[in-house]
Design a protein around this motif. Structure first.
Motif, mmCIF file in Angstrom:
data_model
loop_
_atom_site.group_PDB
_atom_site.id
_atom_site.type_symbol
_atom_site.label_atom_id
_atom_site.label_comp_id
_atom_site.label_asym_id
_atom_site.label_seq_id
_atom_site.Cartn_x
_atom_site.Cartn_y
_atom_site.Cartn_z
ATOM 1 N N ARG A 112 0.830 -1.206 0.000
ATOM 2 C CA ARG A 112 0.000 0.000 0.000
ATOM 3 C C ARG A 112 0.870 1.263 0.000
ATOM 4 N NH1 ARG A 112 -2.910 -3.310 3.670
ATOM 5 N NH2 ARG A 112 -2.167 -2.172 5.477
ATOM 6 N N ASN A 113 1.855 1.253 -0.897
ATOM 7 C CA ASN A 113 2.809 2.352 -0.970
ATOM 8 C C ASN A 113 3.241 2.523 -2.426
ATOM 9 O OD1 ASN A 113 5.057 4.093 -0.841
ATOM 10 N ND2 ASN A 113 5.613 3.361 1.182
ATOM 11 N N PRO A 114 3.012 3.693 -3.026
ATOM 12 C CA PRO A 114 3.386 3.897 -4.437
ATOM 13 C C PRO A 114 4.889 3.941 -4.669
ATOM 14 C CG PRO A 114 2.632 5.956 -3.472
ATOM 15 C CD PRO A 114 2.365 4.893 -2.456
ATOM 16 N N VAL A 167 10.474 -14.547 10.786
ATOM 17 C CA VAL A 167 11.125 -14.786 12.076
ATOM 18 C C VAL A 167 11.073 -13.532 12.948
ATOM 19 C CG1 VAL A 167 13.332 -15.298 13.186
ATOM 20 C CG2 VAL A 167 12.613 -16.588 11.171
ATOM 21 N N ALA A 168 11.345 -12.380 12.345
ATOM 22 C CA ALA A 168 11.353 -11.136 13.110
ATOM 23 C C ALA A 168 9.981 -10.784 13.644
ATOM 24 C CB ALA A 168 11.887 -9.994 12.249
ATOM 25 N N SER A 169 8.927 -11.157 12.899
ATOM 26 C CA SER A 169 7.574 -10.872 13.361
ATOM 27 C C SER A 169 7.007 -12.019 14.182
ATOM 28 C CB SER A 169 6.655 -10.606 12.164
ATOM 29 O OG SER A 169 6.585 -11.754 11.324
ATOM 30 N N ARG A 170 7.882 -12.982 14.521
ATOM 31 C CA ARG A 170 7.526 -14.117 15.379
ATOM 32 C C ARG A 170 6.407 -14.960 14.778
ATOM 33 N NH1 ARG A 170 7.621 -11.304 21.434
ATOM 34 N NH2 ARG A 170 9.773 -10.569 21.313
ATOM 35 N N GLY A 171 6.453 -15.075 13.429
ATOM 36 C CA GLY A 171 5.485 -15.943 12.770
ATOM 37 C C GLY A 171 4.076 -15.450 12.838
ATOM 38 N N GLY A 172 3.898 -14.119 12.990
ATOM 39 C CA GLY A 172 2.553 -13.570 13.060
ATOM 40 C C GLY A 172 1.762 -13.888 11.815
ATOM 41 N N PRO A 173 0.431 -13.941 11.894
ATOM 42 C CA PRO A 173 -0.369 -14.352 10.749
ATOM 43 C C PRO A 173 -0.283 -13.404 9.580
ATOM 44 C CG PRO A 173 -1.771 -13.503 12.523
ATOM 45 C CD PRO A 173 -0.415 -13.621 13.076
ATOM 46 N N GLU A 174 0.037 -12.162 9.829
ATOM 47 C CA GLU A 174 0.065 -11.190 8.740
ATOM 48 C C GLU A 174 1.468 -10.946 8.203
ATOM 49 O OE1 GLU A 174 -2.674 -10.487 7.591
ATOM 50 O OE2 GLU A 174 -3.905 -11.169 9.240
ATOM 51 N N GLY A 175 2.474 -11.467 8.913
ATOM 52 C CA GLY A 175 3.828 -11.298 8.414
ATOM 53 C C GLY A 175 4.405 -9.933 8.692
ATOM 54 N N ASP A 253 -5.795 -4.651 6.414
ATOM 55 C CA ASP A 253 -5.899 -6.078 6.720
ATOM 56 C C ASP A 253 -7.098 -6.399 7.596
ATOM 57 O OD1 ASP A 253 -3.626 -6.227 5.276
ATOM 58 O OD2 ASP A 253 -2.341 -6.968 6.884
ATOM 59 N N GLU A 254 -7.322 -5.581 8.630
ATOM 60 C CA GLU A 254 -8.411 -5.865 9.563
ATOM 61 C C GLU A 254 -9.758 -5.786 8.865
ATOM 62 O OE1 GLU A 254 -10.299 -4.038 13.703
ATOM 63 O OE2 GLU A 254 -8.310 -3.439 13.020
ATOM 64 N N GLU A 255 -9.943 -4.742 8.069
ATOM 65 C CA GLU A 255 -11.207 -4.593 7.358
ATOM 66 C C GLU A 255 -11.379 -5.674 6.293
ATOM 67 O OE1 GLU A 255 -9.096 -2.271 8.007
ATOM 68 O OE2 GLU A 255 -10.100 -0.647 9.083
ATOM 69 N N ALA A 256 -10.271 -6.032 5.594
ATOM 70 C CA ALA A 256 -10.357 -7.077 4.587
ATOM 71 C C ALA A 256 -10.738 -8.413 5.213
ATOM 72 C CB ALA A 256 -9.018 -7.209 3.859
ATOM 73 N N THR A 257 -10.184 -8.709 6.384
ATOM 74 C CA THR A 257 -10.551 -9.937 7.084
ATOM 75 C C THR A 257 -12.015 -9.909 7.486
ATOM 76 O OG1 THR A 257 -8.280 -10.141 7.918
ATOM 77 C CG2 THR A 257 -9.987 -11.415 9.046
ATOM 78 N N THR A 258 -12.500 -8.737 7.905
ATOM 79 C CA THR A 258 -13.909 -8.598 8.258
ATOM 80 C C THR A 258 -14.803 -8.882 7.066
ATOM 81 O OG1 THR A 258 -13.311 -6.904 9.875
ATOM 82 C CG2 THR A 258 -15.635 -7.034 9.247
ATOM 83 N N LEU A 259 -14.307 -8.551 5.866
ATOM 84 C CA LEU A 259 -15.075 -8.793 4.648
ATOM 85 C C LEU A 259 -14.903 -10.218 4.117
ATOM 86 C CD1 LEU A 259 -14.375 -5.400 2.852
ATOM 87 C CD2 LEU A 259 -16.495 -6.105 3.937
ATOM 88 N N GLY A 260 -14.200 -11.067 4.854
ATOM 89 C CA GLY A 260 -14.104 -12.478 4.506
ATOM 90 C C GLY A 260 -12.914 -12.863 3.661
ATOM 91 N N MET A 261 -11.842 -12.056 3.633
ATOM 92 C CA MET A 261 -10.679 -12.353 2.809
ATOM 93 C C MET A 261 -9.476 -12.637 3.689
ATOM 94 S SD MET A 261 -8.794 -9.937 -0.019
ATOM 95 C CE MET A 261 -7.667 -9.230 1.174
ATOM 96 N N ALA A 264 -3.358 -12.388 4.641
ATOM 97 C CA ALA A 264 -2.025 -12.993 4.628
ATOM 98 C C ALA A 264 -1.832 -13.868 3.394
ATOM 99 C CB ALA A 264 -1.821 -13.810 5.902
ATOM 100 N N ARG A 265 -2.844 -14.625 3.029
ATOM 101 C CA ARG A 265 -2.736 -15.511 1.868
ATOM 102 C C ARG A 265 -2.601 -14.700 0.582
ATOM 103 N NH1 ARG A 265 -6.334 -17.470 -1.846
ATOM 104 N NH2 ARG A 265 -5.820 -19.488 -2.790
ATOM 105 N N VAL A 266 -3.411 -13.655 0.444
ATOM 106 C CA VAL A 266 -3.335 -12.816 -0.754
ATOM 107 C C VAL A 266 -1.974 -12.147 -0.841
ATOM 108 C CG1 VAL A 266 -4.262 -10.756 -1.877
ATOM 109 C CG2 VAL A 266 -5.814 -12.430 -0.867
ATOM 110 N N ARG A 267 -1.492 -11.630 0.279
ATOM 111 C CA ARG A 267 -0.194 -10.960 0.278
ATOM 112 C C ARG A 267 0.908 -11.933 -0.136
ATOM 113 N NH1 ARG A 267 -0.241 -9.355 5.069
ATOM 114 N NH2 ARG A 267 -0.897 -7.217 4.670
#
Length: 365
Positions: A112-114, A167-175, A253-261, A264-267
């Motif tokens: 999300r950065n041009p 590893v740095a993000s401790r395996g968080g779901p969003e990376g 990410d939070e809103e996209a997950t709320t909409l059912g997507m 992390a997988r898309v990214r």
């Protein structure tokens, strides 16, 4: 009060997502960009040290169409110049430009950065190390050794950055996109140091190494095109089919997950496809900067911000852009040639500053 906040955000997000999903690639937009790409490719076929007749070139190309038989009138030398020198180079320039542009658009959608570009996660540094190793360690190897090594190095660099980010993000779901960017910077600096060491230890090969690093498609041939075409097709297909999901991901990410997507997988899929496209490009052309920033931003300005539009148009405009850049590279100081990366840097450097200023104004607002 605490539950009203998310609901109010969601009410604002859904209309925005619906607007992006309704966006469609218009036939006029597609027609203009296809015409621009075809025109630049035809111009690149006609311009060069050897003069080729326009009618003869068009007839020779038509003669390659199945069930069409046309006498081009070209001599044997002209025919060889067209099909063994210029046509592979023209197709390679269009392919590399399109791959870098669509990969840049994919990276910008994920982060999300041009200002994101295809080399953000260490693909360029990895390709540089791979190509340098092939040049200094395999001097008598076949010509395809350097592209294969560069391709492997680019993929390895991205995988290192992604693994370090996880590893740095401790395996968080969003990376963690911020952590991933920092990991990419760290890996790129490390690999650049390795490449510098290799260059200093093999000074006799510096000219060949720098010639590759500065980028170009002058050595393109049919073998290289066949080598990268399958991987390029896979990468482009994945990116084009994820345009709608990138539009949803743009809301957060939070809103996209709320909409059912699954954000992390898309990214992950988009990053893998964009990295594969980048690896294909650098493997056969070396390091060509700014295409992945300039083209997607230009398309976004002219055609809108939906990735359902940005991705396909970036592919076409990127091909036309690099076709023009290569035409300049081989004509402005003829009979010598400028490195293609130098030409794109001349255009991309000032453009990058304009993008940076526009981005800062948006942040200030």
């Amino acid at each position: 009060m605490t539950s009203a906040g998310p609901r109010s955000r969601l009410r604002g997000v859904i209309p925005r997502v619906h607007r992006e999903q309704r966006a469609r690639l218009r036939p006029v937009q597609l027609g203009i960009t296809v015409a621009a790409l075809v025109a630049t490719m035809l111009g690149a076929l006609l311009v060069g040290a050897a003069d080729l007749p326009v009618s003869g070139v068009i007839k020779a190309l038509a003669d390659t169409v199945p069930f069409v038989h046309v006498d081009s009138g070209l001599s044997v030398v002209e025919h060889n110049v067209l099909f063994q020198l210029r046509l592979p180079r023209v197709l390679m320039a269009a392919l590399v430009g399109g791959l870098l542009a669509i990969a840049g658009a994919g990276y910008q959608g994920v982060f999300r950065n041009p200002l994101a570009d295809p080399y953000l996660l260490g693909a360029a540094a990895g390709a540089g190390v791979g190509a340098t190793l092939a040049i200094v360690a395999l001097p008598g190897a076949p010509e395809y050794a350097v592209p294969v090594a560069a391709f492997t190095g680019a993929i390895t660099g991205v995988l290192m950055a992604y693994g370090l980010g996880q590893v740095a993000s401790r395996g968080g779901p969003e990376g963690g996109t911020g952590t991933l960017v920092l990991a990419g910077v760290a890996v790129a600096n490390f690999l650049s140091a390795v490449q510098t060491f290799l260059q200093q230890a093999n000074a006799q090969q510096l000219q060949r190494i720098f010639a590759w690093l500065l980028g170009g498609v002058g050595t393109a041939d049919w073998g290289q095109l066949r080598m990268v075409a399958p991987y390029a097709l896979i990468a482009v297909t994945v990116l084009l089919t994820h345009g709608r999901l990138l539009d949803v991901l743009a809301v957060g990410d939070e809103e996209a997950t709320t909409l059912g997507m699954s954000a992390a997988r898309v990214r992950l899929l988009v990053l893998l496809a964009a990295s594969l496209a980048t690896a294909c490009a650098v493997a056969v052309s070396g390091l060509i900067a700014f295409v992945g920033i300039v083209v997607p931003h230009l398309v976004r300005r002219l055609a809108g911000g939906s990735y359902r539009i940005v991705l396909p148009l970036s592919l076409l405009v990127g091909g036309a852009f690099l076709e023009l850049a290569d035409l300049v590279a081989r004509t402005v100081v003829a009979p010598a040639e400028l490195p293609l990366g130098v030409v794109t840097a001349f255009v991309g450097g000032p453009f990058f500053v304009l993008v940076l200023r526009a981005t800062r104004r948006q942040v200030d607002v």
